[in-house]
Design an enzyme around this catalytic site. Sequence first.
Site, PDB file in Angstrom:
ATOM      1  N   GLU A 405       0.817  -1.213   0.000  1.00 41.83           N
ATOM      2  CA  GLU A 405       0.000   0.000   0.000  1.00 41.83           C
ATOM      3  C   GLU A 405       0.857   1.272   0.000  1.00 41.83           C
ATOM      4  O   GLU A 405       0.742   2.126   0.871  1.00 41.83           O
ATOM      5  CB  GLU A 405      -0.967  -0.028   1.189  1.00 41.83           C
ATOM      6  CG  GLU A 405      -2.013  -1.119   1.011  1.00 41.83           C
ATOM      7  CD  GLU A 405      -2.905  -1.304   2.223  1.00 41.83           C
ATOM      8  OE1 GLU A 405      -4.107  -1.584   2.038  1.00 41.83           O
ATOM      9  OE2 GLU A 405      -2.410  -1.190   3.362  1.00 41.83           O
ATOM     10  N   GLU A 481      -3.994 -10.324   0.170  1.00 40.90           N
ATOM     11  CA  GLU A 481      -4.852 -10.219   1.341  1.00 40.90           C
ATOM     12  C   GLU A 481      -6.264 -10.571   0.897  1.00 40.90           C
ATOM     13  O   GLU A 481      -6.723 -10.115  -0.143  1.00 40.90           O
ATOM     14  CB  GLU A 481      -4.839  -8.810   1.942  1.00 40.90           C
ATOM     15  CG  GLU A 481      -3.499  -8.359   2.489  1.00 40.90           C
ATOM     16  CD  GLU A 481      -3.526  -6.938   3.037  1.00 40.90           C
ATOM     17  OE1 GLU A 481      -4.633  -6.449   3.372  1.00 40.90           O
ATOM     18  OE2 GLU A 481      -2.457  -6.315   3.116  1.00 40.90           O
TER      19      GLU A 481
END
Length: 973
Positions: A405, A481
């Site tokens: 991220e 994820e």
Amino acid sequence: MTYYEDPGPGYGALPPRAALRSDASRLSLNGTWRFHLADSVATAPTGFERDDFDDSAWDLLAVPSSWPMHGFGRPAYTNQPYPFPVDPPYVPDENPTGDHRLEFELPGWWHGPAVLRFDGIDSCARIWLNGVELGVVRGSRVPSEFDVGEHLRPGRNLLAVRVHQWSSGSYLEDQDMWWLPGIFRDVTLIARPVGGLTDVFVHADYDHLTGAGALLVEADPGARVRIPELGIETEAGRQVMIPAVEPWSAELPRLYDAVVATDAESVELRIGFRTVAIEDGVLTVNGRRVLFHGVNRHEHDPVLGRVIPEHRLRQELLVMKRHNINAIRTSHYPPDSRLLALCDELGFWLMDECDYETHGFFLLDWRGNPADDPSFEAASLDRMRRLVERDKNHPSVIMWSLGNEAGTGRNLDAMAAWTKQRDPSRPVHYEGDLSCASVDVYSRMYASHAEVDAIGRRAEEPLDDPVLDARRRAMPFVLCEYSHAGGNGPGGLPEYEELFHRYPRCQGGFLWEWMEHGISRPGGGYAYGGEFGEELHDGTYVLDGLVFPDLTPQPVLAEVRKAFEPVHLTVDPDARKLRLANRYDSADTSNLALQWELADDGVIVARGVLDMPVVAAATEATVEWPKKALDLPGSDAERWLTVRAVLAADTAWAPAGHEIAFGQARVGVPPTAPRTAVDAAVRPAVDAAVRPAVARRHGGAVELGPGRFDADTGRLVGLHEWDVDHVPLELWRAPTQHDARTWDATTLDRKTRWADAGLHRLRYRTVSLEKTVSLEQSADELTVVTKVGPAAVDAAVLTTYRWTSTDGRLTAAVEIEPVGRWTVPWARVGVTLGLPAGFQDVTWFGLGPGPAYPDSRAAGRVGTYTATVDDLQIPYLYPQENGARGDVRRAELSGPAGRLELAGDPVFSLTVRRWTISELAAAAHPEDLVPSDRVWLTLDALQHGLGSPTSGAPILPAHDLQPQAHRFTFTLG
């Protein structure tokens, strides 16, 4: 600009190298240090690095440590936002600064060159030895070494370290976790003998076609390599071909002990031969497609913070292995290097991730993102170098990850290019750039089942650039994820697993996440975000694991184990055979044994073992049913055959008999007409005449069999000798963590929608209450119609109870019909009864032993189970809906209050608690839940699924409980 705000990687440290087990002398500097914490750099003491500085009034602090865990400052939790103004590379003047001083004695035998190694300092440190500055380090979770040979002195030495909580490096470390500064990993003095080994890089490849191994060890000139088990002794730098080796894999982690040595130093290595490749768009190891049954793992200890004792590292991995987890993403930084050695030994696929995340810039539309800032390029590359060099010799590492991220940018591209040049033997991963221009695998987080299905078919949404689109479409796909955990959930795991097996391109993924990050509180229990006075925090979002902070498995881990089973057992009642599918990546089934048991209504009537065929990976076999099971006489009970695959012998991670997989099916045909579960509970064993009861008015109540009803409202107020509180209809549940959050800012979470719709504040109006004729005359049925709805809206539910009684039992046939305009799904359709607190134990025939919800029930198996009311509760760190047992045919509550039998037609979901749903919803911690003078029994006909909307994956339509007409029946006796 201050040194801690310089965007570079620091200065003074030696080039990074592998973590090696050397016979060179070592002196651990872990222990008790003098410590002083200042609120800012300006108020930190000057001259503290000098010999003559008086630190006698300072506090004592263990090193390694995270100082907020020892009462110095406070932990702070954020997921995305930076807890300081975003002004890279600058940080506020309010910058907690911890000064550390250690006096240590150098042994008399110590001499010659040495390095001082810090394995982890959060987030920036300036270091002095005997008053001489060694340098500055940033990059919290990667090691740094300093040449200190000429600065050491015989006898007393003084090491001084100034640690700043905030630095330019903090902009690259915005991971979803607690902010915990300190020297949190080992500090070690290591001798570097003249003529010793500067570094070692092992290349150990495996040819799956021939079974041969190829070994090349890069080391200093003159170094020699020995592998006694293979009869190898050769010079470093020379490739050796080995005709036959046993390969390393996560399932069969074969390691060879090796020594690399010069005349001055030798290091021990554990070498695993394996080759990672991408072939025809599929990631392979040793020529076989691998499927990641993985978890994202943060490093956290509820007492020590970022400091992880070695015994805990091993225990974590043992719990993972015992639940069929085979892969770890080291989110979002390199872990303690001891973990990698354990992964080599026990067998895990590792995605090793760089200490790199700039998530807070997402909130600013990525303006000023350091990942695209040239001034941060050197620091970015430095972090990747230190990761790769430290961990390059571990066979468990099969993929490098640039970080998490951090948006997109030139620095990430540079990190990828350097990594591929340094180690072309492993693919490079990064999820944040959907173009995948610089990486080797296509990665997404929290993609829905529908999106994964499209990606599996290579039919995903195209990129604008056709060249990049074609390149990405040819890549293997992983979910870095998915299925965000946290409290009760997630749901939908088996459906993801089915997609992974359907499409070769979809190679599994890594559940978010392994562990809850609760911090132990002195009075007991665990704290979460916002409980330390943080100005910004993300609350319970840090409670998002499959295990509690003490590594106790949460119920969902059983669901994970079932979904991740490496062998799939299908009991076929029609063919009277067992189908066994081996889903291991490379191992056969010779390590397993098969056990079976037959149960009638949950009572075992026969058991035994089956011959386990040796089934190769990715193949299937059929096993005959046990003759003993076939020869048993029929029964009118529910007969279930359960087959279990267990370890045939002890392993390094579990004993013989540990269950790997199970399959179960109902078998046999009852000799008489099929009975409902109500029949089984209500009808006597010997066929006899039924004795229906009649309803009579008695004072202010209507009596029907063992039941007493309020003559005005029709609610059940008594059963046998017990007073009863009756909630005729429940549409709400104590919101789960998944109910309370959503990733989509344009969509309200379920908790808010349910609250806005008033599901938690229903009101009840009796529309009619009648017997077959009238209240003054007897009848065998009592009908109660109630209109149920919340204030301020016209949406309601018409609820009709038809009560009857036979043989001393009370049966309710319930019909519900939504009326008006409903705009929200319901949380549940159920009935609650308040009973005396003297009921203590619950026995049920249904799914167990753990909870079961509509989209999280694969781990349940039909049987008879017993638990206390207290043991049925799941102590989630943030209280929420929990503990429901699914598909219950019948149950019994018992204790000093007596015995109450329950039955459903055909089944119900059973929840028994010592507090109301509202009390559960209002609690902030488990200790807030105080048992009342009632036991609250909820029988659910329907319940909304759990899903995983916390991070954006929508709930599957089949488990989205939309308002609907429904009928259900239950019996009390």
